[in-house]
Design a protein around this motif. Structure first.
Motif, short mmCIF file in Angstrom:
data_model
loop_
_atom_site.label_atom_id
_atom_site.label_comp_id
_atom_site.label_asym_id
_atom_site.label_seq_id
_atom_site.Cartn_x
_atom_site.Cartn_y
_atom_site.Cartn_z
N LYS A 169 0.75 -1.12 0.00
CA LYS A 169 0.12 -0.13 -0.03
C LYS A 169 0.78 1.37 0.00
N LYS A 170 2.05 1.26 0.40
CA LYS A 170 2.87 2.38 0.79
C LYS A 170 3.46 3.15 -0.71
N TYR A 171 3.33 2.24 -1.74
CA TYR A 171 3.80 2.67 -2.99
C TYR A 171 2.67 3.24 -3.98
N GLU A 172 3.04 4.54 -4.50
CA GLU A 172 2.01 5.13 -5.62
C GLU A 172 1.88 4.24 -6.64
N LEU A 173 0.62 4.18 -7.08
CA LEU A 173 0.47 3.31 -8.47
C LEU A 173 -0.54 4.17 -9.21
N SER A 174 -0.18 4.83 -10.44
CA SER A 174 -0.84 5.40 -11.31
C SER A 174 -0.98 5.01 -12.83
N PHE A 175 -1.70 5.49 -13.71
CA PHE A 175 -1.56 5.31 -14.94
C PHE A 175 -1.80 6.45 -15.90
#
Length: 363
Positions: A169-175
């Motif tokens: 959960k701590k990592y940013e994930l986007s697209f």
């Protein structure tokens, strides 16, 4: 009775504070960045919330930093966080023409897991905050000749799932999402993807692209007719799909799309022409001058500028200070997650587009 009154007071206290927090939540300013380790020092990084390093690519199915120069740049960007605690640094995979192997590599569970593990390794090594997927495009044609297939759509969902479970959960994930209707309809399973990502960066630019033989607004806030692609059209569509407003980020263009051989009808807007290379925002002031034959126009309905040169029969479309401010006001009014742009090195280092966004953000 006292207990009931106490409960009512506490309830309204919580309600008021959460409403206040939502009302005062400021939008994020997100910069895609293609420059090197030295160039970043020219820019006002303290006004940014996120820098997306562009680009990393696939090598043997793994996330790869292309060169030692890129490694130095990423380390420099991460070092900026020491002075800017609000800043996050994210790596981007792909870009236009940069995701040729993606459809094949992400077509198997093994391929997706191999990639996800490599993202975790690279992210931990560089101490970056996450990943932005810039696959242009799942299930529909991107760069001519690149593989795309219908199964890309469910494979993209599975890719995001394994990335989230591997990264935690701590990592940013986007697209980066295409801002045009065909992408919105066919590339992504919005209901499945949305809970897994931090944000969706809508590329609400290139809506009239380099393959078009007719001019138009390439990054308008609103359409001038019901069938015209626009920033608002994409946002409205995604909100109807149930995507929370705070996960939507709209895009600004710091460059023009330009056409030649455009007749002087309607000041060149919606006319036939041949696309040629455009101009970066930092060069607008010396390029689009009356002395050079250019006239500036503002489309009130689209909330977008354009330029026409009757002498050379040339048309140009982009964002400028006025339109990027309008987009920022729009993001605030819709309680969106932020505004991103392509890309930082095209801006004036001082008093440019980033500064205009920042001023509206903090009004």
């Amino acid at each position: 009775m006292k207990q009931i009154n106490l409960f009512v007071i506490l309830f309204f206290s919580v309600l008021t504070s959460s409403t206040f927090a939502q009302k005062n939540k400021k939008i994020d300013i997100i910069a895609y960045y293609t420059g090197d380790a030295n160039l970043i020092d020219q820019y006002e990084v303290n006004k940014l919330n996120q820098i997306i390093f562009s680009f990393c690519h696939l090598k043997d199915g793994k996330l790869s930093v292309d060169s030692s120069k890129d490694s130095v740049t990423i380390k420099k960007l991460v070092s900026l966080k020491a002075k800017n605690p609000q800043l996050k640094v994210v790596l981007s995979l792909g870009g236009w023409g940069g995701c040729e192997p993606c459809s094949s590599a992400f077509s198997t569970a093994e391929g997706r897991l191999t990639f996800a593990k490599s993202v975790k390794e690279v992210s931990d090594y560089f101490k970056v905050d996450g990943l932005d997927l810039d696959w242009e495009y799942p299930a529909i044609e991107g760069l001519p000749g690149h593989l795309y297939q219908a199964v890309d759509k469910p494979n993209f969902t599975e890719l995001v799932k394994i990335l989230r479970s591997t990264l935690g959960k701590k990592y940013e994930l986007s697209f980066a999402a295409g801002g045009f209707q065909k992408y919105l309809d066919e590339s992504i399973d919005w209901k499945a993807i949305t809970p897994l990502v931090n944000r969706i960066n809508i590329m609400s630019y290139d809506l009239v692209n380099g393959y078009s033989q007719v001019t138009g607004h390439h990054t308008p806030l609103y359409g001038t007719n019901p069938n015209e692609e626009s920033t608002d059209r994409a946002v409205t569509y995604l909100l109807k799909q149930g995507v929370p407003a705070e996960k939507l980020v709209i895009g600004g263009a710091f460059y023009t799309r330009t056409w030649i051989n455009v007749e002087n009808i309607n000041n060149g807007l919606y006319q036939a022409g041949k696309h040629v290379e455009g101009v970066n925002f930092k060069d607008y002031a010396k390029t689009y001058t009356e002395a050079n034959g250019w006239k500036y126009f503002w489309d009130k309905k689209a909330q977008a500028p354009y330029w026409y040169n009757a002498k050379t029969k040339t048309f140009a479309t982009s964002d400028d200070i006025k339109s990027i401010k309008a987009k920022t006001e729009y993001a605030k009014s819709k309680k969106l997650g932020g505004i991103m742009f392509w890309e930082l090195t095209l801006d004036s280092p001082k008093d440019g587009m980033v500064n205009a966004i920042y001023e509206v953000k903090n009004k």
